[in-house]
Design a protein around this motif. Structure first.
Motif, PDB file in Angstrom:
ATOM      1  N   LEU A 402      23.980 -69.696  41.113  1.00  0.00           N
ATOM      2  CA  LEU A 402      22.830 -68.874  41.474  1.00  0.00           C
ATOM      3  C   LEU A 402      23.302 -67.643  42.249  1.00  0.00           C
ATOM      4  O   LEU A 402      24.040 -67.753  43.222  1.00  0.00           O
ATOM      5  CB  LEU A 402      21.852 -69.686  42.336  1.00  0.00           C
ATOM      6  N   ILE A 403      22.860 -66.446  41.808  1.00  0.00           N
ATOM      7  CA  ILE A 403      23.217 -65.218  42.530  1.00  0.00           C
ATOM      8  C   ILE A 403      21.982 -64.428  42.966  1.00  0.00           C
ATOM      9  O   ILE A 403      22.092 -63.505  43.766  1.00  0.00           O
ATOM     10  CB  ILE A 403      24.147 -64.307  41.697  1.00  0.00           C
ATOM     11  N   GLY A 404      20.797 -64.798  42.449  1.00  0.00           N
ATOM     12  CA  GLY A 404      19.574 -64.110  42.836  1.00  0.00           C
ATOM     13  C   GLY A 404      18.386 -65.050  42.755  1.00  0.00           C
ATOM     14  O   GLY A 404      18.222 -65.762  41.757  1.00  0.00           O
ATOM     15  N   LYS A 405      17.579 -65.085  43.820  1.00  0.00           N
ATOM     16  CA  LYS A 405      16.449 -66.014  43.854  1.00  0.00           C
ATOM     17  C   LYS A 405      15.121 -65.269  43.706  1.00  0.00           C
ATOM     18  O   LYS A 405      15.048 -64.047  43.883  1.00  0.00           O
ATOM     19  CB  LYS A 405      16.459 -66.809  45.159  1.00  0.00           C
ATOM     20  N   ILE A 406      14.072 -66.020  43.418  1.00  0.00           N
ATOM     21  CA  ILE A 406      12.732 -65.447  43.293  1.00  0.00           C
ATOM     22  C   ILE A 406      12.212 -65.109  44.683  1.00  0.00           C
ATOM     23  O   ILE A 406      12.297 -65.939  45.598  1.00  0.00           O
ATOM     24  CB  ILE A 406      11.774 -66.443  42.610  1.00  0.00           C
ATOM     25  N   PRO A 407      11.661 -63.899  44.897  1.00  0.00           N
ATOM     26  CA  PRO A 407      11.087 -63.573  46.206  1.00  0.00           C
ATOM     27  C   PRO A 407       9.956 -64.540  46.564  1.00  0.00           C
ATOM     28  O   PRO A 407       9.261 -65.060  45.679  1.00  0.00           O
ATOM     29  CB  PRO A 407      10.547 -62.154  46.022  1.00  0.00           C
ATOM     30  N   GLU A 408       9.772 -64.784  47.837  1.00  0.00           N
ATOM     31  CA  GLU A 408       8.742 -65.710  48.319  1.00  0.00           C
ATOM     32  C   GLU A 408       7.361 -65.320  47.800  1.00  0.00           C
ATOM     33  O   GLU A 408       6.975 -64.157  47.826  1.00  0.00           O
ATOM     34  CB  GLU A 408       8.734 -65.677  49.862  1.00  0.00           C
ATOM     35  N   ASN A 409       6.634 -66.313  47.285  1.00  0.00           N
ATOM     36  CA  ASN A 409       5.252 -66.130  46.824  1.00  0.00           C
ATOM     37  C   ASN A 409       5.119 -65.031  45.777  1.00  0.00           C
ATOM     38  O   ASN A 409       4.130 -64.279  45.751  1.00  0.00           O
ATOM     39  CB  ASN A 409       4.322 -65.822  48.007  1.00  0.00           C
ATOM     40  N   SER A 410       6.107 -64.913  44.894  1.00  0.00           N
ATOM     41  CA  SER A 410       6.082 -63.864  43.877  1.00  0.00           C
ATOM     42  C   SER A 410       6.320 -64.454  42.492  1.00  0.00           C
ATOM     43  O   SER A 410       6.911 -65.530  42.344  1.00  0.00           O
ATOM     44  CB  SER A 410       7.154 -62.806  44.161  1.00  0.00           C
ATOM     45  N   LEU A 411       5.866 -63.720  41.492  1.00  0.00           N
ATOM     46  CA  LEU A 411       6.215 -64.030  40.108  1.00  0.00           C
ATOM     47  C   LEU A 411       7.619 -63.487  39.866  1.00  0.00           C
ATOM     48  O   LEU A 411       7.923 -62.344  40.220  1.00  0.00           O
ATOM     49  CB  LEU A 411       5.222 -63.355  39.162  1.00  0.00           C
ATOM     50  N   GLY A 412       8.479 -64.291  39.294  1.00  0.00           N
ATOM     51  CA  GLY A 412       9.836 -63.818  39.062  1.00  0.00           C
ATOM     52  C   GLY A 412      10.696 -64.895  38.436  1.00  0.00           C
ATOM     53  O   GLY A 412      10.207 -65.953  38.027  1.00  0.00           O
ATOM     54  N   ALA A 413      11.995 -64.617  38.346  1.00  0.00           N
ATOM     55  CA  ALA A 413      12.941 -65.570  37.760  1.00  0.00           C
ATOM     56  C   ALA A 413      14.284 -65.461  38.463  1.00  0.00           C
ATOM     57  O   ALA A 413      14.700 -64.368  38.865  1.00  0.00           O
ATOM     58  CB  ALA A 413      13.106 -65.297  36.260  1.00  0.00           C
ATOM     59  N   ALA A 414      14.943 -66.599  38.614  1.00  0.00           N
ATOM     60  CA  ALA A 414      16.273 -66.627  39.219  1.00  0.00           C
ATOM     61  C   ALA A 414      17.294 -66.050  38.242  1.00  0.00           C
ATOM     62  O   ALA A 414      17.080 -66.062  37.021  1.00  0.00           O
ATOM     63  CB  ALA A 414      16.646 -68.060  39.583  1.00  0.00           C
ATOM     64  N   ILE A 415      18.397 -65.545  38.783  1.00  0.00           N
ATOM     65  CA  ILE A 415      19.499 -65.071  37.941  1.00  0.00           C
ATOM     66  C   ILE A 415      20.790 -65.756  38.373  1.00  0.00           C
ATOM     67  O   ILE A 415      20.931 -66.159  39.531  1.00  0.00           O
ATOM     68  CB  ILE A 415      19.655 -63.536  37.983  1.00  0.00           C
ATOM     69  N   HIS A 416      21.716 -65.896  37.428  1.00  0.00           N
ATOM     70  CA  HIS A 416      22.937 -66.650  37.660  1.00  0.00           C
ATOM     71  C   HIS A 416      24.153 -65.864  37.185  1.00  0.00           C
ATOM     72  O   HIS A 416      24.043 -65.004  36.296  1.00  0.00           O
ATOM     73  CB  HIS A 416      22.877 -67.995  36.924  1.00  0.00           C
ATOM     74  N   ALA A 417      25.295 -66.183  37.748  1.00  0.00           N
ATOM     75  CA  ALA A 417      26.547 -65.556  37.326  1.00  0.00           C
ATOM     76  C   ALA A 417      26.869 -65.982  35.895  1.00  0.00           C
ATOM     77  O   ALA A 417      26.824 -67.165  35.569  1.00  0.00           O
ATOM     78  CB  ALA A 417      27.678 -65.957  38.261  1.00  0.00           C
TER      79      ALA A 417
END
Length: 436
Positions: A402-417
């Motif tokens: 994991l290199i990027g997480k979803i902001p708190e209480n937001s619509l989004g998606a995690a990103i990975h190396a």
């Protein structure tokens, strides 16, 4: 697990899949239509990984509580249809999962068209499939759901490279790979005389430069010479389109063949042309421009004199958005128009009209290992807020981390190396990783 794997729609806007799967639905639909000419990803994935796709699809069915899981695939893919049916029985999910064959027409893969073809239900104007009890996912998304169940996040993407090139192929590459590295697999080394369409020939935009990077949404790269008819059409500016559109003769072919109009929606592009050309002030009528799916059929197939109704819809929509005027449908239910079945556009005719007949060739899945020195993983390759970095410059990361997480209480998606290496950038739009 789906949320943690960073799965988004692999064939469209990139809507976070974990949010879709929080809904409760009667049907879950697998979009394997792949109706854009020249693209070959989904049909090959269903042939090569039928068990994984079916298992991922069945897992998604359980999550949304659907009674029925329908796989939509064009009937012309006889081998793939046969494989899927056999594996559904072998995996003993035949009571829930079923293959339904689609006609070879464009745009069969449009989400709302697919819902109608598979269930007979019409999604309301400006609506989404869940409003009629349906959730739709893509074939590659189903494969990624299966991978998530194995604790494997999304770090790779399948892409078709096609067009006026020596080597047509479909490949799997790390997310964040420089686009130019993928393009060179075509057998071309110089692209000075070529333009590249990001996605399918109908809806994909022309890439303004070739310095971009593969995202979770990258589906196809269509390479054509700059003088090709399709490139000339797609590079027409809004100002040029508006000037040419004054020649509209109100034949209404754009409306009569509009896929959304044929579903029963009140989208009539010829009336939008009338509004613009005669400076009419009918705001209520103008609002229907919001219903345009931008399938491009009106511009690239239907109009007998080569005008730009879709561009006109976008022009009107932008003007309304600038004034904060939104569309709201008052009609609760819709029925497809009775002549719809006679106005479907066969893919072969569309391909011929686009000047792509000679390029409509197989693009076989090819085992090629691309090892980019640096990958640039975009923080925002999905609908919603950009991912927040959880790594810093100088950190060592492993592929899948994991290199990027979803902001708190937001619509989004995690990103990975997507590769193992050292983080060299976290600012701006990307997290860059240099290979070990």
């Amino acid at each position: 697990m789906v949320k943690e794997a960073g799965i988004v729609g692999a064939g469209g806007a990139g809507f976070p899949t974990h949010v879709k799967l929080e809904a409760k639905a009667e049907y879950i639909l697998l979009n394997g239509a792949e109706c854009e000419p020249l693209l070959r990803v989904d049909q090959q994935l269903m042939e090569l990984f039928p068990d994984e796709i079916i298992k991922g699809f069945e897992a998604a069915r359980k999550l949304v509580g659907a009674n029925k899981a329908l796989i939509g695939i064009k009937g012309k893919h006889k081998k793939v249809v046969s494989i899927l049916k056999e594996r559904i029985e072998a995996l003993q999910v035949g009571g829930f999962v079923e293959v339904k064959e689609l006609e070879d027409a464009y745009p069969a893969g449009d989400e709302q068209i697919l819902v109608y073809e598979l269930t007979g239900r019409v999604v309301p104007e400006a609506g989404i499939p869940i409003q009629v009890g349906c959730v739709v996912i893509n074939s590659e998304t189903a494969l990624n759901i299966y991978q998530a169940s194995m604790n494997v996040p999304v770090t790779e993407k399948f892409i078709t490279v096609a067009g006026d090139i020596p080597n047509r192929l479909t490949v799997k590459v790390p997310v964040g790979t420089p686009i130019i590295d993928v393009l060179k697999l075509s057998g071309l080394q110089s692209f000075d005389d070529y333009a590249v369409i990001d996605g399918g020939p109908m809806m994909g935009p022309i890439m303004s430069n070739l310095n971009g990077f593969v995202t979770k949404k990258t589906k196809g790269l269509i390479i054509l010479k700059k003088q090709h008819y399709l490139i000339r059409r797609k590079t027409t500016s809004m100002e040029q389109a508006r000037r040419v559109n004054k020649a509209c003769e109100q034949c209404r072919m754009c409306t009569d063949m509009c896929p959304r109009y044929l579903l029963g929606h009140n989208l009539q592009p010829h009336k939008m042309m009338r509004v613009t050309n005669y400076a009419l002030d009918a705001v209520e009528e103008q609002k229907s421009a919001y219903l345009c799916s931008q399938c491009n059929l009106c511009e690239l197939f239907s109009c007998p004199i080569g005008l730009y109704p879709k561009s006109n819809n976008l022009y009107i929509k932008q003007k309304l958005m600038d004034k904060n005027i939104r569309f709201q449908s008052a009609q609760p239910a819709f029925n497809a128009r009775k002549n719809r079945e006679y106005r479907l556009v066969p893919s072969k005719r569309l391909i011929a009209k686009l000047g792509l007949y000679h390029f409509d060739q197989p693009a076989p899945m090819t085992e090629i290992t691309l090892n980019p020195e640096i990958v640039y993983v975009k923080k925002s390759q999905h609908v919603g807020a950009p991912a927040i970095p959880v790594v810093s410059v100088g950190d060592h990361v492993s592929a899948g981390q994991l290199i990027g997480k979803i902001p708190e209480n937001s619509l989004g998606a995690a990103i990975h190396a997507s590769i193992s290496g050292t983080v060299v950038e976290t600012e701006n739009d990307f997290i860059a990783i240099r290979r070990d």
